[in-house]
Design an enzyme around this catalytic site. Structure first.
Site: not given
Ligand code: SF4
Ligand code: SF4
Lengths: 503, 349
Positions: B1-3, B30, B173
């Site tokens: 996950m990460c944005g 995220r 993010n």
């Protein structure tokens, strides 16, 4: 005789209730363990090598083979093996010969390296549903590419690539010469390699015309004896390999006894019938790295720079420096053969005591080539002690481009690793030239077994890669992050550049 | 996950950071509040020909003078100042971010075709590996990275991102998995002109790291994204590959696809895989890389991470989520999902 005979190693017994006295054991055992006495079969366990041929052929499962318990006084240093070697040498005054690989009980490093798998944060990849790429190119690569944009904006490649071997799998079959093994055995390996989309080595035995149909899968070898080498031979191979050394016997040459030099072998090797084929320890035109570089270039010149040239060396402690020198010649690949490499015949003292493990050697070679900025320009092939798909995967993660298997391919054809190859009586028709024994090996059937083995391992490697979230072999190569060392000392972890488990 | 989210204005018009802050905050799900960051191009026009070095100092007493001595050895500091920050209730200030506008002395680096860049690269590696308590995390001309461990909106407010104006913005993010959430580990990662934001995990990191290190780069941030910045620097700057070719090397087509290409194209692609096999990235990832003339977004070869692109006039957006893009620009001309490994390129005209 003062010393007397050494005790039995194996005991063979026949279950008389089961035996139907068909005599197959008698026919099948080339060592004379079984013989008719009148209408009864008697056993001489003393000659047994545990080749298992009789057991495999007995229609009644009537034969039992047990390791004979040794009743020497137990001693941690003066083992049975140590004492028996001395008895034998005291009697004969000779070097002890041995076949197959190192038989000393040193723990394989491969078994103390564990592979990694993905969980949650990076998904594992399912090879049944996603593409998994094991295709491997062996040969010189440029360190960088140059492009030009053409008139219409299309990209023009300006760098010219050297010839590379294209493999469908990173698994190749190492060099086993016609002479050391039978023609049927070599034929089976060649067909098997062809099936599996890979290559095998001719060994130092020339190329028999029966192999010509598979010449595109053959790597022709030039060793110190130069047996069978002429320009036609060089041009037939897909690649050429200069053998400097071999893992089973670093620092010494080879010896094919005259008895194994039958008409066909003499013809293929270009030597007189029945003469001993002796490969000297060094090449008599190579006494330095510059000499080797010259030979590499000469072979390229002779084949119009169309074939990759490999150099095979035994894994010894300064193997990394040697490999770096080889990388700076025009060689396309360096083959590093570890101390567990198999052989038809080697002095036992060499086989068991000279050289270093392939795991450490590959790691050191990869590291050295990287530190000199040339790793990318030369391929590294690891061999010597690859026993399963995990070993293949680990060897690549340690830095190899591909591996050579030897013993494993023979085992696929029936070899029971009895270690008696040097006697020329291989009951499975592999390491022999005796026509009746050779005829036991069916090249068609065994080719399939060899191809099956390579396919199966290739699938296992791709499963292991998928589990590690990797879908191309390039991303496994030198990826030591995917390995962890278990019960390895700090020094070795450093050489391998691998973290311990839990780290 | 990460944005991830990024935007380029292909006409070079400046945008302030307020919209991207809001867009990134939309993707709070995220992240985990342990890392967020922004990069903007065109923010330092008054020092456009200096390298803007952003440095985290653990304290400014012991380490700052060491770094400054190194800078003075290799060139001139035209101007320096503490990067202004504004206290945030949810963000604990751990490091002191400082910026130097630095002119390297090209005469000091001989035998290279890009002495200035090589001096800056050298200084980044040198400081990050040998000066404990100092980390150069941004080193390009007329660009700056702003990052910290915190939620996107807190990090944005901490640096007052809305006060900067750039023609390219990247924002990230973070949901850290492999390494702890620390300021240096937040994205974007930068070297010289290259900035990278990344969602995913690079399973080929071990191979990529050892490859890049053999060219003299040193990976010090304990994270796989760093290696992407160095790979791009090696391929695009030092080897002179253009953006398409660079992405082709990092996420090349499958052999099956190469095999059915017309011969010339097949030869080209084969050459790329053979030569740059160790630079190829594996594992799940969606990445946006920027330099002064544009951005390029791409995913791994089987698209294990989301990536969406959109256009509105001169602006090209690349993000993990369409909703985030729409927060910046509700009315879009075109929205599409790029195919695996296929680069989306936005060039400044
Ligand atoms: S092969 Fe088996 S059944 Fe036949 S003679 Fe030998 S022991 Fe008996
Ligand atoms: S090749 Fe034959 S002789 Fe050699 S180990 Fe295998 S079975 Fe025994």
């Amino acid at each position: 005789m003062a010393i007397g005979s050494v005790p039995l190693r194996y005991r063979i017994s026949i279950d008389r209730d089961r035996c139907m006295e068909c005599g197959r054991c008698v026919e099948n055992c080339p060592y004379g363990t079984f013989r008719w006495e009148g209408d009864r079969i008697v056993v001489d366990s003393r000659t047994c090598t545990a080749c298992h041929r009789c057991i495999a052929m007995c229609p009644r499962d009537a034969i039992t083979l047990t390791e004979h318990p040794c009743d020497y006084r137990t001693h941690p240093v003066w083992t049975r093996d140590a004492r028996e070697s001395i008895y034998n040498q005291a009697k004969t005054g000779k070097i002890i010969l041995a076949g197959m690989g190192n038989a000393s009980p040193l723990p394989p490093i491969f078994d103390r390296l564990l592979l990694d798998a993905c969980q949650v944060t990076n998904p594992s990849i399912d090879p049944l549903r996603e593409p998994m790429e094991l295709r491997t190119y062996i040969g010189k690569k440029p360190s960088r590419l140059s492009f030009k944009r053409g008139e219409g904006g299309e990209v023009e490649l300006q760098t010219e690539l050297s010839p590379n071997l294209k493999l469908d799998t990173p698994i190749m079959i190492g060099h086993m010469s016609y002479g050391a093994i039978s023609l049927n055995a070599q034929l089976a390996l060649a067909k098997g390699a062809h099936e599996a989309g890979t290559f095998l080595g001719t060994g130092e035995g020339g190329m028999h015309p029966a192999i010509f149909p598979y010449q595109d899968n053959m790597i022709v070898q030039v060793a110190s004896g130069r047996f069978g080498v002429d320009v036609d031979y060089l041009n037939r191979g897909a690649a050429i390999e200069i053998k400097i050394g071999q893992g089973a016997k670093p620092g010494i040459g080879g010896h094919l006894p005259g008895e194994k030099v039958c008409a066909d072998v003499s013809c293929t090797r270009m030597i007189p019938l029945g003469s001993d084929a002796i490969s000297p320890a060094p090449h008599h035109d190579i006494y330095s790295i510059e000499d080797l570089a010259q030979l590499v270039r000469s072979l390229k010149e002779a084949t119009e720079w169309k074939k990759p040239v490999f150099v095979k060396i035994a894994a010894v402690h300064n193997v990394a420096a040697i490999a770096a020198g080889i990388a700076r010649s025009s060689a396309d690949a360096v083959v590093v053969d570890g101390f567990r490499g198999g052989t038809g015949a080697a002095p036992k003292v060499f086989r068991d005591h000279v050289g270093i493990p392939i795991e450490a050697a590959v790691s050191a070679v990869d590291q050295k080539l990287r530190s000199q900025g040339v790793r990318n320009e030369i391929s590294v092939i690891a061999s010597g002690g690859i026993t399963n798909a995990a070993d293949v995967t680990k060897a690549i993660a340690l830095g190899a481009d591909a591996v050579y298997i030897g013993t494993a391919a023979l085992v696929a054809m029936g070899c029971r690793v009895c270690g008696n190859c040097y006697r020329g009586l291989c009951p499975w028709g592999i390491a022999t030239q005796r026509p009746d024994l050779v005829a036991r090996l069916n090249p068609e059937v065994q080719a399939e077994h060899v191809a099956n083995l390579i396919h199966a391992w290739t699938m296992e490697v791709s499963e292991l890669m998928g589990a590690a979230g990797i879908n191309a072999i390039e991303s496994l190569r030198g990826n030591r992050d995917r390995l962890r060392g278990y019960m390895l000392d700090e020094g070795l972890l450093k050489v391998l550049d691998v973290k311990p488990v839990g780290a | 996950m990460c944005g991830i989210i990024s935007v380029v204005d292909r006409a070079g018009n400046l945008m302030d950071g307020s919209k991207i802050k809001r867009a990134l905050s939309l993707m709070d799900e995220r992240g985990s509040g342990e890392g967020a960051g922004y990069a903007a191009y065109g923010i330092y026009p008054e020092y456009a020909d200096c390298y803007a070095l952003h440095i985290f100092f653990d304290n400014i007493v012991e380490t700052k003078s060491v770094v400054e001595a190194l800078l003075r050895t290799w060139g001139t500091v035209v101007h320096d100042e503490e990067i202004p920050t504004y206290e945030q209730p949810n963000l604990k200030k751990i490091h002191t971010p400082w910026r130097y506008f630095f002119k390297p002395d090209a005469a000091l680096m001989s035998g290279t075709s890009s002495p200035e860049e090589d001096i800056v690269t050298y200084l980044v590696m040198k400081v990050n590996t040998t000066v404990p308590g100092a980390l150069i995390y941004s080193s390009g001309k007329n660009i700056g990275v702003f990052k910290a461990a915190g939620w996107p909106e807190d990090v944005a407010d901490f640096y007052r991102i809305q006060d900067y104006e750039g023609y390219i913005w990247l924002a990230h993010n973070r949901y850290p998995t492999n390494t702890k959430g620390w300021w240096g580990g937040a994205h974007p990662f930068n070297l010289l002109d290259w900035s990278v934001i990344h969602n995913g995990e690079i399973t080929s990191y071990g191979t990529n790291r050892r490859y890049i290190e053999s060219f003299g780069y040193k990976c010090t941030m304990f994270t796989d994204t760093e290696v992407v910045a160095y790979l791009v620097d090696l391929l695009a700057r030092r080897h002179g590959l253009d953006k398409e070719m660079t992405v082709r090397a990092l996420a090349p087509p499958f052999w099956d696809e190469i095999d059915v290409m017309p011969e010339k194209e097949a030869t080209l692609n084969r050459a790329i895989r053979l030569t740059y096999g160790s630079a190829m990235m594996n594992g799940p990832f969606a990445i946006v890389v920027a330099n002064h003339d544009g951005i390029v977004g791409f995913t791994d070869r089987i698209k294990l991470r989301p990536l969406i692109a959109a256009e509105k006039g001169d602006r090209l957006y690349i993000s993990s989520e369409e909703a985030a893009i729409r927060r910046m620009e509700p009315e879009l001309d075109r929205v599409w999902m790029p195919r695996a490994g296929e680069p989306v390129i936005g060039r400044v005209y």
